[in-house]
Design an enzyme around this catalytic site. Structure first.
Site, short mmCIF file in Angstrom:
data_model
loop_
_atom_site.label_atom_id
_atom_site.label_comp_id
_atom_site.label_asym_id
_atom_site.label_seq_id
_atom_site.Cartn_x
_atom_site.Cartn_y
_atom_site.Cartn_z
N CYS A 1 28.18 85.38 72.29
CA CYS A 1 27.89 85.07 73.68
C CYS A 1 28.85 85.86 74.57
O CYS A 1 30.04 85.94 74.29
CB CYS A 1 28.02 83.60 74.03
SG CYS A 1 26.89 82.53 73.14
N ARG B 1 27.48 91.09 72.25
CA ARG B 1 28.02 89.82 71.75
C ARG B 1 26.94 88.79 71.46
O ARG B 1 27.21 87.74 70.86
CB ARG B 1 28.99 89.24 72.78
CG ARG B 1 30.17 90.11 73.07
CD ARG B 1 31.04 89.50 74.13
NE ARG B 1 31.66 88.26 73.66
CZ ARG B 1 32.82 88.21 73.03
NH1 ARG B 1 33.49 89.31 72.80
NH2 ARG B 1 33.32 87.06 72.64
N TRP C 1 24.02 83.99 72.13
CA TRP C 1 23.70 84.03 70.69
C TRP C 1 23.63 82.56 70.29
O TRP C 1 24.63 81.86 70.27
CB TRP C 1 24.81 84.76 69.93
CG TRP C 1 24.49 84.97 68.48
CD1 TRP C 1 23.85 86.04 67.93
CD2 TRP C 1 24.84 84.10 67.39
NE1 TRP C 1 23.77 85.89 66.57
CE2 TRP C 1 24.37 84.71 66.20
CE3 TRP C 1 25.50 82.88 67.27
CZ2 TRP C 1 24.52 84.14 64.93
CZ3 TRP C 1 25.65 82.30 66.02
CH2 TRP C 1 25.17 82.94 64.87
N ASN D 1 30.95 79.96 75.75
CA ASN D 1 30.94 80.69 74.48
C ASN D 1 31.75 79.86 73.50
O ASN D 1 32.90 79.55 73.78
CB ASN D 1 31.58 82.07 74.70
CG ASN D 1 31.91 82.80 73.41
OD1 ASN D 1 31.27 82.57 72.39
ND2 ASN D 1 32.89 83.67 73.46
N GLY D 2 31.13 79.49 72.37
CA GLY D 2 31.85 78.67 71.38
C GLY D 2 30.97 77.56 70.88
O GLY D 2 29.74 77.60 71.04
N GLU E 1 29.32 98.11 51.26
CA GLU E 1 29.28 98.41 52.69
C GLU E 1 28.03 99.21 53.05
O GLU E 1 27.41 98.97 54.09
CB GLU E 1 30.57 99.14 53.10
CG GLU E 1 30.65 99.60 54.54
CD GLU E 1 30.58 98.49 55.58
OE1 GLU E 1 30.63 97.32 55.23
OE2 GLU E 1 30.43 98.83 56.77
N LYS F 1 25.17 97.94 55.67
CA LYS F 1 24.71 98.72 56.84
C LYS F 1 23.19 98.76 56.87
O LYS F 1 22.57 98.57 57.90
CB LYS F 1 25.25 100.16 56.82
CG LYS F 1 26.70 100.37 57.11
CD LYS F 1 27.16 100.02 58.50
CE LYS F 1 27.48 98.61 58.70
NZ LYS F 1 28.65 97.94 58.51
N GLU G 1 21.58 95.25 57.67
CA GLU G 1 21.87 94.80 59.04
C GLU G 1 20.92 95.41 60.06
O GLU G 1 20.47 94.73 60.97
CB GLU G 1 23.29 95.24 59.45
CG GLU G 1 24.41 94.36 58.99
CD GLU G 1 25.76 94.89 59.47
OE1 GLU G 1 26.52 94.10 60.02
OE2 GLU G 1 26.06 96.09 59.29
N HIS H 1 23.63 94.13 33.72
CA HIS H 1 23.62 92.68 33.54
C HIS H 1 22.67 92.00 34.51
O HIS H 1 22.85 90.83 34.83
CB HIS H 1 25.04 92.14 33.69
CG HIS H 1 25.99 92.73 32.70
ND1 HIS H 1 25.97 92.40 31.37
CD2 HIS H 1 26.94 93.69 32.83
CE1 HIS H 1 26.89 93.10 30.72
NE2 HIS H 1 27.48 93.90 31.60
N LYS I 1 28.25 90.76 67.39
CA LYS I 1 29.39 91.60 67.04
C LYS I 1 30.62 90.77 66.69
O LYS I 1 31.35 91.08 65.75
CB LYS I 1 29.70 92.49 68.26
CG LYS I 1 30.84 93.45 68.05
CD LYS I 1 30.40 94.56 67.15
CE LYS I 1 31.50 95.50 66.78
NZ LYS I 1 31.23 96.18 65.52
#
Ligand code: G6P
Length: 614
Positions: free
Chosen positions: A2, A27, A75, A101-102, A487, A491, A494, A510, A609
């Site tokens: 947010c 955000r 968000w 925000n929170g 990573e 990417k 996402e 395996h 983010k």
């Protein structure tokens, strides 16, 4: 998570708020809203599900004049993205409006109590309870909103950065924070409030970082006043922002993510600046030198991080163990904080976080402090919560990272972890002078080597078009390149929404080998150093099952290339630096596949983010 922005001063608030929201959209971006007090004293709230441009469309038909206002980009945590759940929220009498925000953890209990007293709720959010509680305090205790805010916040459990306006006092904003960042820009007869500096920087470089559990009373034409939650006056220290406008603009690139990938030669040099001394074959890290005694006594390092920072931490483990011969554990902050980890005062906990605000990593730091461990932070955002909560640390100094998919932060974190490992090894005497000098001299070449890889962007973009059909991808690597496989896969998922898994190449046998057929792209990170022969065998195993192989190889390679359908070359380097090079083609591949699939690269669905909620 947010973005919040507020303005009070002599200009029109709306254009400042909208521009600020656009900058904060990374955000969170599932809904947006704005509240303004007009010249006629009316408080108007416009809000909608969707992005800032949807909000602008709605506002274009409205009177948005006024020189005080607040705005929010969301968000969702509690309550789905919808018009009604968007911020700002009104108080019962529609005099007050609030953005947040929170997460308010005890919102349900508070809401039940307020409903019992006849207050009505419009939304399913946790946020609305705060503004109703403030009005409840005003109504029942017969106090002003200034007095009601601390009274209400003392009943709130959870994390918040919040900003409130009152149509009865259209010269004033009240802002408060606990666990979520908030800063106040101080201009000439005007103030700005925001989650980060990006909405503020073009108006003023003077800022006050609001401290934990502080409330700011911000009034047009008056001195800024800050108190704690018990209304005890606090000092508001004005600091100078070290940020330029160009750092938060796309600079000719179509997306922030691509800009940030291409920035890496420069950002890595910035991370090393003043710390790398090739002429004498050494590094200096003041965070290590200043705490030499404490760090050298460490019996163990525990790295805590989330997401991409956790992947960097895995590489850090390999580096620290190789160079210092001390044991390192790497923990997901979210797991670490909720189990009963064994921690000793002799441990050093390294918290890695680009934003310095990730709620789980901050909680892990607080837990480690209670156990008496020494806390070392590796953050990018200067003055962030984790940077402030740790005993020592070092910044990565890469400027703002705005693309939601982290790229330049990863390579900088790996580089900084190396500097930490080498600095420690030098102090401990676990690295020879020759080896140290060789590593230092190679590291200074890395920015140029990244620039050489970036020259192949077009080739990677062409290949990306071939893979838009894929529903699954497998990324394989060994040793230092195993975290790169994780990573690279992260990417891709996402930003393209293609399912991808990273695996240690030998572990493929395996389980994941069962997935391989002629449809399955398998991306193998196979540079020359370390386990090369072993990974060659793993590639043979994929080939035998008709998997389509894309490899990342060292320039001049022929063996892996011969088995691959496509290959990307990276320059040769020391084994411990291979991840910094091998990730670059994988960042570009993910970017171009997402573009070919028409995805919103900078604002992928459901992500944010900075994850300031647990
Ligand atoms: C979010 C971001 C990731 C990031 C992670 C940890 O998930 O989308 O890019 O790696 O948080 O963030 P931090 O700021 O602590 O590095």
């Amino acid at each position: 998570m947010c973005g919040i922005v507020g303005y009070v001063g002599g200009r029109q608030a709306y254009p400042i708020l909208i521009k600020g929201l656009t900058r904060l959209e990374y955000r969170g971006y599932d809904s947006a809203g704005v509240a303004l007090v007009g010249e006629d004293g009316a408080l108007s709230v416009y809000k909608t599900k969707g992005k800032v441009k949807d909000l602008e469309r709605i506002c274009s038909a409205q009177d948005v004049s006024g020189s005080i206002g607040i705005a929010h980009t969301r968000w969702a945590t509690h309550g789905e993205p919808s018009d009604v759940n968007s911020h700002p929220h009104y108080s019962e009498n529609h005099n007050l409006a609030l953005i947040h925000n929170g997460i308010i953890e005890n919102y349900q209990a508070l809401k039940t109590e307020l409903c019992r007293h006849g207050y009505h709720f419009q939304s399913q959010t946790d946020t609305e309870v705060v503004i109703q509680l403030i009005q409840f305090m005003m109504d029942t205790r017969k106090v002003s909103w200034e007095e009601a805010v601390p009274l209400a916040l003392n009943h709130v459990v959870g994390a918040y950065a919040l900003v409130i306006i009152d149509k009865e006092e259209p010269d004033k904003i009240i802002a408060a924070r606990k666990g979520s960042p908030l800063l106040i820009g101080v201009g000439e007869n005007e103030y700005f409030v925001a989650s980060d500096a990006s909405p503020i920087i073009e108006y003023t470089n003077k800022v006050v970082y609001l401290g934990e559990e502080q409330i700011a009373y911000i009034e047009r034409g008056k001195e800024l006043r800050v108190t704690d939650l018990r209304s005890v006056e606090q000092t508001a220290e004005v600091q100078k922002l070290e940020l330029s406008l160009s750092e938060i603009e796309k600079g000719g690139f179509p997306h922030f993510m691509l800009k940030e990938i291409f920035e890496q030669p420069r950002t890595l040099s910035a991370s090393m600046k003043g710390r790398l001394h090739p002429e004498i074959g050494t590094v200096t890290l003041s965070g290590v030198i200043d705490n030499r005694e404490r760090l050298l006594k460490a019996e163990r390092f525990v790295i805590c991080a989330c997401g991409t920072s956790w992947h960097a931490g895995l590489i850090g483990k390999y580096m620290i163990e190789e160079l210092t011969r001390k044991p390192v554990e790497v923990e997901y902050s979210s797991e670490f904080r909720y189990r009963k980890p064994v921690l000793h005062p002799s441990d050093v906990v390294i918290a890695i976080s680009q934003s310095g605000e990730t709620a789980d990593t901050l909680a892990a730091v607080n837990l480690a402090r209670e156990a008496g461990a020494f806390l070392f932070g590796i953050c990018n955002v200067v003055g962030s919560s984790i940077a402030r909560a740790t005993d020592s640390g070092c910044y990565t100094h890469i400027g703002p990272e705005i693309g939601v998919a982290s790229t330049k932060a990863f390579t900088a974190q790996v580089t900084t972890l190396f500097l930490f490992a080498l600095s420690m090894a030098e102090q401990l005497g676990t690295v020879s002078d020759e080896h140290r000098a060789q590593l230092v001299s190679e590291l200074q070449l890395i920015p140029d080597k990244i620039a050489r890889i970036l020259e192949h962007d077009k080739q990677i973009a062409d290949l990306a078009k071939v893979f838009t059909y894929a529903h699954n991808c497998l990324y394989l690597g060994r040793g230092y390149n195993y975290p790169v496989a994780l990573e690279g896969a992260l990417k891709l998922k996402e930003i393209s929404y293609i399912h991808a898994e990273g695996y240690p190449a030998a572990e493929m046998k395996h389980g994941p080998i069962a997935l391989i057929d002629e449809e399955m792209p398998v991306i193998v990170i196979a540079p020359r150093r370390g386990n090369y022969d072993k990974i060659l065998s793993n590639i043979q195993e994929v080939k035998a099952r008709k998997g389509r192989i894309i490899s990342v190889v060292t320039e001049g390679d022929s063996d892996v290339k011969a088995l691959s359908d496509w290959s990307f070359e990276i320059p040769d380097t020391e084994e411990c630096f291979e991840p910094i090079l091998s990730i670059i083609p994988l960042q570009l591949l993910a970017y171009h596949i997402a573009i070919a699939k028409g995805r919103d690269v900078d604002q992928p669905r459901n992500l944010a983010k900075s994850v300031t909620v647990e």
